[in-house]
Design an enzyme around this catalytic site. Structure first.
Site, PDB file in Angstrom:
ATOM      1  N   GLY A 103     -56.494 -29.425  -4.804  1.00  0.00           N
ATOM      2  CA  GLY A 103     -55.878 -30.369  -5.617  1.00  0.00           C
ATOM      3  C   GLY A 103     -54.210 -30.116  -5.545  1.00  0.00           C
ATOM      4  N   CYS A 104     -53.832 -31.331  -5.341  1.00  0.00           N
ATOM      5  CA  CYS A 104     -52.172 -31.343  -5.105  1.00  0.00           C
ATOM      6  C   CYS A 104     -51.568 -32.325  -6.353  1.00  0.00           C
ATOM      7  CB  CYS A 104     -51.768 -32.086  -3.801  1.00  0.00           C
ATOM      8  SG  CYS A 104     -52.210 -33.657  -3.628  1.00  0.00           S
ATOM      9  N   PRO A 105     -50.474 -32.286  -6.590  1.00  0.00           N
ATOM     10  CA  PRO A 105     -50.053 -32.792  -7.762  1.00  0.00           C
ATOM     11  C   PRO A 105     -50.013 -34.361  -7.813  1.00  0.00           C
ATOM     12  CG  PRO A 105     -48.533 -31.259  -6.835  1.00  0.00           C
ATOM     13  CD  PRO A 105     -49.421 -31.257  -5.724  1.00  0.00           C
TER      14      PRO A 105
ATOM     15  N   THR B 156     -54.684 -32.896  -1.151  1.00  0.00           N
ATOM     16  CA  THR B 156     -56.055 -32.612  -1.341  1.00  0.00           C
ATOM     17  C   THR B 156     -56.939 -32.780  -0.682  1.00  0.00           C
ATOM     18  OG1 THR B 156     -55.176 -33.112  -3.887  1.00  0.00           O
ATOM     19  CG2 THR B 156     -57.770 -32.961  -3.160  1.00  0.00           C
TER      20      THR B 156
END
Length: 683
Positions: free
Chosen positions: A11-13, A19
Site C-alpha cells: 500500500g502506498c499513500p 501499490t
C-alpha cells in the site's frame, strides 16, 4: 482453501502506482524462487485480493511493503518483514524481502542466502512507523483534495467569478460546483488528522482525530475588535481576546492536522492502558462512551491550548515559501523540482505535493484575484509540472534512443506517456532504480526546469491533480505544457546520452578470451546474458577428493581453478571478492555445506565450482559449528550482480533445504553425478 508459502500486503499513500508495482515485483520474485504467494493490495479503490484468516494461518512468512496502515496486527506471531513500499519496487529488492521473511522463520539455509545488509529487522524503525501513520492520513486526504479541487477548478470554466451571484458572469451551476468542491476541500485537514489517528489508535481514535482536525482549521475562537465594533454588538471592548464560542479563530492548517492526528492516536493508546483494569463486560462502555468522551476532551483542550503557537508556525512556514518566491523563480522552482523528482512518489515528493495542496486550499479559500490565490495556484502548477516530467523523460528517451534500451524498458517508457500526462510520477521509478546515478539528478534537473519555467510563465493551476486533463482550467495552459515539454526534452536528451555512453562502454569492455578459454563471453549492454543451467556446473569443475587446512585455502583453490578453467582472468581479484563476502557474514551453513560467492569484473562468465573435503574444512564459521565438507562456490561477473547472481544463489539455497539433494551431493564421489544433481536444481 489454497495455501501460500508467502503472503504480502502492499500500500502506498496514493494507492495508484507503488501499490501495484510492489505487488508485481513480489509475485515475480516469488516465482523465481519457486514459491507461491498472494499479495493483498491497499489502493485507492480499497482492499483487493484480500487475505483470509486461513491463508494467513497457513503461510510460512509475511511481507508488508506499505506506507499506510494495512492492519499488520492480523499477522501477529507470523515471521514477518515490514518496510516501506519503495523497498519492494524491483524484483531484486522484493526477492530480498522474501528471503528475509523466510530467514525470520529460522530457516538457516535461506538466512544464509540473504545479504547481510538486509538482515531481518525485528522491529520497524521509529521513522518508518511515523511515516506510515502520516501517509495513512495523506492517502485518505488526497481523494478529498482531488475531488474538491477539480470541481472547484471546473466551476471556473463559466468565468473566474461565475460562483458569485453579484458578478456579471454568474452561473448557478458553477456556484453549486464551487460549493461542493469547497466542502470537499474543507474536509482535507479533518480527514488527514482522523486517519493519522486511526492508524495509531484504530477506530476509537477517529472521533478525537476529526475533532482535532476541525480545531486545526478553525483555531481558538475569541472576541475580536471587529466583533466589538459591529452594529448592535453585544460585546464590550474589555472582552477583546476572551474565548467565545461565537468568536473568530485563526486556523493552523494541515500542519495542525498532523499534530492533532498524532495527539489523538496516542491519547487513545494511553486511555487503553488507563482503562485496562476495568471488567471485561465493560468493553462496550469503553468503546461507546469512555474513549470518545475523554479522548475528545483531552485532545480538544490541548489543540485549543496550542492554537496560538501552531498558527504562528503555520504562518511562518507559508512566509518562508513565499520568501523563496521573492528570491526568484529559479530558487523556488529548483526546490520544488528537486523535491518532486528525488523519490518520485516517496516521502520527499509527498512533502512537496501535500504542501502544494495545502497552499492551494488556502488559495481557493482566499478567492480569485488575491495574492494568496495567485501564489498558491502558481505553486501548485509548479508542483504538478515537476511531477509530470520524470515519466515523460523516459518516454522521450526510449523513443529517441531505442537501441540503448531493452524491449521491456521501451514498452514501459511508452506507457509512461499516459502516466505522465495524468500526473502519475511513479512510472519512472524502475528506470531510476537501475542507475540511481546519474538518472536521479537527470530527473531532478528536468523537473526543476519545468517548475522554474512554470513560475516564470505565471501559470496558475486551481486543480491539485489530473495532469493535462485539467488543462481547460489552467491559466496560461499552453505555456505550462511548453514548460513541461522543455523539461522532459532536456532530461530525455541527457538520459539518452547516458544510456549511449553506458552501452558503448559495455561493448568496448568485453573481456578478451583467456588462452585456455574456448570462447570469450560477450558483455551485456542492458541485460545479463542468459545461460543454460548445464553451463554452470561442469564435470571438470567438480573436485571431490581435496584436503584443505582452512577456509582461505579452499577459496584460494577455487579462485585458481576458475582462472585455469577460463571462468576468470585474475585469481587474486576473485579471492578478494570471496573474502569480502565472507567479511560481511559467513557463507557457511549447516550439515557440512557452504555457498561462498564472488562477484567481480575479473570473472568472465557465470559458473559454479564444487569442492569436497571428506575430512572437513575447519575454521569456516557455520551455523551448527560443524566443519564444511562441501562448498558450492558461485562465481558471477560484476555486470550480472543482482540478476544471475541472485537467481543462482536462491536456487542453491532452496536446493539445500532438500534432504535428498544434500545426501546425494555429500555422499557421492562421482563428479558427473554431483554436477548433474546440482544442474537439475538450477533449471
Amino acid at each position: 482453501m489454497a495455501k501460500f508459502d508467502i503472503i504480502a500486503a502492499t500500500g502506498c499513500p496514493t494507492g495508484i502506482a507503488h501499490t501495484f508495482m510492489a505487488k508485481e515485483a513480489l509475485e515475480k520474485a516469488a516465482a523465481e524462487r519457486g514459491l507461491t504467494i498472494k499479495v493483498e493490495t491497499h489502493g485507492q479503490v480499497g482492499v483487493e485480493n484480500e487475505l483470509t484468516k486461513s491463508e494467513i494461518a497457513g503461510a510460512k512468512a509475511v511481507v508488508v511493503a506499505a506506507d499506510k496502515d494495512v492492519q499488520a496486527e492480523r499477522f501477529a506471531g507470523k515471521p514477518m518483514v515490514s518496510v516501506g513500499v519503495s523497498k519492494a519496487l524491483s524484483v531484486e529488492a522484493a526477492g530480498k524481502l522474501i528471503d528475509r521473511a523466510l530467514a525470520a522463520k529460522g530457516d538457516d539455509t535461506v538466512a544464509a542466502a540473504a545479504d547481510v545488509e538486509d538482515e531481518v529487522e525485528e522491529k520497524e524503525s521509529i521513522g518508518h512507523i511515523i511515516y506510515k501513520h502520516l501517509m495513512n492520513g495523506v492517502s485518505h486526504m488526497l481523494v478529498f483534495v482531488v475531488a474538491g479541487g477539480v470541481l472547484t477548478a471546473v466551476s471556473f470554466l463559466w468565468g473566474i467569478t461565475s460562483f458569485d451571484s453579484t458578478a456579471a458572469d454568474y452561473n448557478s451551476f458553477a456556484a453549486m460546483l464551487k460549493i461542493i468542491g469547497g466542502i470537499a476541500m474543507n474536509l482535507m485537514v479533518p480527514v488527514l488528522s482522523a486517519y493519522i489517528a486511526e492508524s495509531i489508535g484504530k477506530r476509537p481514535a477517529l472521533v478525537p482525530g476529526f475533532v482535532a482536525g476541525m480545531i486545526a482549521i478553525n483555531g481558538l475562537p475569541v472576541v475580536t475588535e471587529a466583533m466589538v465594533k459591529a452594529p448592535k454588538s453585544e460585546y464590550a471592548a474589555s472582552m477583546i481576546g476572551l474565548i467565545d464560542a461565537g468568536g473568530t479563530g485563526v486556523g493552523f492548517g494541515f500542519l495542525g492536522g498532523i499534530v492533532g492526528g498524532f495527539l489523538a492516536g496516542y491519547v487513545i493508546l494511553l486511555l487503553e492502558k488507563v482503562f485496562a483494569g476495568l471488567p471485561k463486560n465493560l468493553d462496550g462502555l469503553k468503546a461507546i462512551f469512555l474513549y470518545p468522551l475523554f479522548s475528545t476532551l483531552i485532545v480538544g483542550l490541548v489543540m485549543l491550548g496550542i492554537s496560538g503557537p501552531m498558527a504562528a508556525i503555520n504562518t511562518a512556514m507559508m512566509d518562508f515559501l513565499k520568501g523563496l518566491s521573492a528570491s526568484g523563480a529559479v530558487v523556488l522552482g529548483l526546490a520544488i523540482g528537486c523535491m518532486c523528482a528525488f523519490d518520485m512518489g516517496g516521502p520527499v515528493n509527498k512533502a512537496a505535493y501535500v504542501t502544494g495542496t495545502a497552499m492551494l486550499t488556502e488559495a481557493l479559500a482566499a478567492g480569485v484575484g488575491t495574492d494568496t490565490y495567485n501564489f498558491g495556484t502558481n505553486f501548485m502548477a509548479a508542483v504538478s509540472a515537476a511531477c509530470i516530467v520524470p515519466p515523460l523523460i523516459t518516454t522521450f528517451a526510449v523513443v529517441v534512443g531505442k537501441k540503448y534500451f531493452s524491449q521491456e524498458d521501451h514498452d514501459a517508457g511508452v506507457v509512461n506517456l499516459i502516466l505522465g500526462c495524468t500526473h502519475i510520477t511513479e512510472g519512472a521509478i524502475p528506470f531510476m532504480t537501475k542507475n540511481i546515478w546519474p538518472v536521479m539528478p537527470i530527473m531532478m534537473l528536468g523537473s526543476s526546469i519545468a517548475s522554474i519555467l512554470t513560475i516564470m510563465f505565471n501559470v496558475h493551476d486551481p486543480a491539485p491533480h489530473g495532469g493535462f486533463l485539467v488543462l481547460p482550467v489552467v491559466e496560461n495552459g499552453p505555456l505550462w505544457v511548453l514548460a513541461i515539454l522543455i523539461g522532459a526534452v532536456v532530461g530525455g536528451i541527457l538520459f539518452v546520452a547516458f544510456k549511449k555512453y553506458d552501452f558503448e562502454k559495455n561493448q568496448k569492455s568485453a573481456p578478451a578470451a583467456p588462452a585456455k578459454s574456448v570462447e570469450a563471453p560477450k558483455a551485456a549492454a542492458v541485460e545479463a546474458p542468459k545461460a543454460e543451467a548445464a553451463d554452470f556446473v561442469k564435470v571438470e569443475n567438480v573436485f571431490v577428493a581435496e584436503d584443505f587446512a582452512s577456509r582461505d585455502e579452499a577459496l584460494s583453490f577455487v579462485s585458481n581453478q576458475a582462472v585455469k578453467a577460463g571462468v576468470a582472468n585474475d585469481a587474486d581479484a576473485v579471492m578478494n571478492a570471496f573474502l569480502a563476502r565472507e567479511a560481511e557474514g559467513t557463507t557457511g551453513m549447516m550439515e557440512g555445506f557452504a555457498i561462498p560467492h564472488a562477484k567481480s569484473d575479473a570473472i568472465n562468465e557465470a559458473a559454479v565450482i564444487v569442492v569436497k573435503d571428506e575430512s572437513g574444512v575447519t575454521g569456516w564459521d557455520t551455523m551448527d559449528g560443524a566443519p564444511v565438507n562441501v562448498a558450492i562456490a558461485l562465481l558471477i561477473p560484476g555486470a550480472q550482480a543482482g540478476t544471475t547472481h541472485l537467481k543462482i544463489l536462491s536456487k542453491v539455497a532452496e536446493a539445500l533445504m532438500d534432504e535428498d539433494f544434500r545426501a546425494t551431493v555429500k555422499g557421492s564421489t562421482d563428479a558427473a553425478k554431483i554436477a548433474k544433481t546440482i544442474n537439475a536444481r538450477l533449471v
